[in-house]
Design an enzyme around this catalytic site. Structure first.
Site: not given
Length: 201
Positions: A77-78
């Site tokens: 994530e991210c």
């Protein structure tokens, strides 16, 4: 580590409460993945600030790319998602090659690209969190990626209407910082997915 330092402690606690054993490692400093693991979870952080060192750690990059290519579970994530792209253009427009699992490049900007809480729905049985589930989390990032090719599957529909949650093999990359507390069953699905696709059995 310093490059990937954003994780909800609640997420760790929920995974452990469901029977997962957490094994920590540093994509920045370690050269090898830990032995005998069933899944990878790369959280957010600031890979752009350590892009040179991350790029030079080619042994780790190679192992993570091989992990993905052999269909082993990987959730990023991210900042972790940025690490899985072909590389990062930093604020000085220098390009740093990275894992190359997703066929796009990340670009840093001086202004926020996205900010806000998100509700996300999943679709498709190949999502590591299960199909027809609702995820809760937030976006906070200064980077964008090139347009993802249509050939790369999307697992998520954001409440903004955006189709995201990119899937290749059993790797899922997203800009969403997810909080498992909204539905611990999602974390349980992730654990079960890792068990089903483990090479350590």
């Amino acid at each position: 580590d310093e490059a990937f330092c954003f994780y909800y402690q609640d997420n760790f606690d929920i995974l452990e409460s469901l029977g997962a054993e957490l094994v920590f490692f540093s994509p920045l400093r370690n050269t090898d993945l830990p032995p005998d693991i069933d899944g990878l979870y790369l959280g957010g952080g600031y890979p752009e600030l350590y892009a040179s060192d991350l790029s030079e750690n080619t042994t780790m990059l190679t192992q993570i790319k091989q992990w993905s290519s052999t269909n082993r579970p990987l959730y990023a994530e991210c900042g972790g998602f940025m690490y899985l792209t072909e590389g990062i253009f930093d604020h000085q427009k220098n390009f740093w090659p990275l894992a190359g699992i997703f066929p796009v490049r990340s670009h840093m900007h001086n202004r926020l690209a996205k900010l806000g809480y998100r509700t996300v729905s999943t679709s498709g049985a190949d999502c590591i969190f299960g199909s027809n589930k609702t995820l809760q989390g937030h976006e906070f990032h200064y980077s964008t990626i090139d347009e993802m090719p249509a050939s790369v599957n999307r697992a998520f529909t954001f409440d903004t209407g955006v189709q995201e949650g990119y899937i290749t093999n059993n790797t899922l990359g997203t800009y969403l910082h997810q909080h498992f507390g909204a539905d611990p069953g999602i974390a349980e699905n992730f654990i079960n997915f890792c068990q089903r696709n483990s090479l350590c059995q």
